[in-house]
Scaffold this active site. Sequence first.
Site, PDB file in Angstrom:
ATOM      1  N   HIS A  73       0.036   3.559   3.331  1.00 38.66           N
ATOM      2  CA  HIS A  73       0.022   3.106   4.738  1.00 38.66           C
ATOM      3  C   HIS A  73       1.436   3.141   5.332  1.00 38.66           C
ATOM      4  O   HIS A  73       2.350   2.495   4.820  1.00 38.66           O
ATOM      5  CB  HIS A  73      -0.554   1.692   4.823  1.00 38.66           C
ATOM      6  CG  HIS A  73      -0.578   1.123   6.215  1.00 38.66           C
ATOM      7  ND1 HIS A  73      -1.724   0.986   6.962  1.00 38.66           N
ATOM      8  CD2 HIS A  73       0.425   0.642   7.003  1.00 38.66           C
ATOM      9  CE1 HIS A  73      -1.443   0.458   8.139  1.00 38.66           C
ATOM     10  NE2 HIS A  73      -0.134   0.225   8.189  1.00 38.66           N
ATOM     11  N   GLU A  89       0.837  -1.213   0.000  1.00 39.41           N
ATOM     12  CA  GLU A  89       0.000   0.000   0.000  1.00 39.41           C
ATOM     13  C   GLU A  89       0.865   1.253   0.000  1.00 39.41           C
ATOM     14  O   GLU A  89       1.586   1.490   0.968  1.00 39.41           O
ATOM     15  CB  GLU A  89      -0.906   0.002   1.250  1.00 39.41           C
ATOM     16  CG  GLU A  89      -1.781  -1.227   1.339  1.00 39.41           C
ATOM     17  CD  GLU A  89      -2.590  -1.304   2.642  1.00 39.41           C
ATOM     18  OE1 GLU A  89      -2.581  -0.335   3.420  1.00 39.41           O
ATOM     19  OE2 GLU A  89      -3.222  -2.345   2.856  1.00 39.41           O
TER      20      GLU A  89
HETATM   21  C1  LIG Z   1      -6.506  -0.956   3.552  1.00 39.75           C
HETATM   22  C2  LIG Z   1      -5.949   0.100   4.412  1.00 39.75           C
HETATM   23  N1  LIG Z   1      -6.840   1.169   4.674  1.00 39.75           N
HETATM   24  C3  LIG Z   1      -5.272  -0.367   5.682  1.00 39.75           C
HETATM   25  O1  LIG Z   1      -5.325   0.348   6.642  1.00 39.75           O
HETATM   26  N2  LIG Z   1      -4.608  -1.535   5.693  1.00 39.75           N
HETATM   27  C4  LIG Z   1      -3.936  -1.999   6.863  1.00 39.75           C
HETATM   28  C5  LIG Z   1      -3.008  -3.130   6.600  1.00 39.75           C
HETATM   29  C6  LIG Z   1      -4.882  -2.312   7.984  1.00 39.75           C
HETATM   30  O2  LIG Z   1      -6.011  -2.739   7.768  1.00 39.75           O
HETATM   31  O3  LIG Z   1      -4.420  -2.165   9.127  1.00 39.75           O
HETATM   32 ZN   LIG Z   2      -3.537   1.859   6.841  1.00 37.71          ZN
END
Ligand SMILES: C[C@@H](N)C(=O)N[C@H](C)C(=O)O
Ligand SMILES: [Zn+2]
Length: 229
Positions: free
Chosen positions: A206, A203
């Site tokens: 993130h 990502e």
């Molecule tokens: C998908 C995204 N918004 C995100 O935060 N991904 C991480 C890995 C999570 O869900 O903690």
């Molecule tokens: Zn995230």
Amino acid sequence: MKPYQHIPILDCGEPLVAIPGSQFALVLPHPYELLGAPYAGRSPFYLRQGVLTGLIQAQTYLQQQYTQWQILIFDAYRPIAVQQFMVNYAFMEQVRSQGLDPGNLSPFERQEILGQVYQFWAVPSLDPATPPPHATGAAVDVTLVDEAGIAVEMGSPIDEISPRSHPDYFAQSSDRDHQEYHKHRQILAQAMQQAGFAQHPNEWWHFCKGDQMWAWLTHQGTAFYGRVE
Ligand SMILES: C[C@@H](N)C(=O)N[C@H](C)C(=O)O
Ligand SMILES: [Zn+2]
């Protein structure tokens, strides 16, 4: 279990603090609140004190090169009930996008789709030893806005379940626009990484500091932020 979830947590006890809207751009109204996610009076725009300090450092660094740009906060603290809500939402979106009938999925289809969702979303685990990253107040989803307050083009939207979300997806492209997207992703990643954040491998948006994923990605033996109630 993901490999980072084996990392032991010794929580340092730092409080969650509000991300100052006077210093950062915030995505408002908050996208998950708009979807009806159950925040129960909590705000998504909170982080652990040390993580906020890192974010301020990242923006200071960014503004040494891009004076009027800002970090745009898409999401930060996320209660586990919200994590569960968003995993369910992402699951249903995947079902719909693949033209499947949610009421008539085979066990194989269900597993396949859950696998796709969990490449991007963490399991909403209630076990204190395996908290979803955002429930620790140590993970943040961010992008950039320019001097006009316009979102800088990154080539794909936050939360898209697709290979385009991988940080280096556009790295090898000879297309001018793609090269621009890659450059913007690098500007963001460099600002965050020099402030001690680690980037999620799938990502571009993130980043984390002090949680289990950070400890795993930066080869530390211990995480110092666990789940916040
Ligand atoms: C998908 C995204 N918004 C995100 O935060 N991904 C991480 C890995 C999570 O869900 O903690
Ligand atoms: Zn995230």
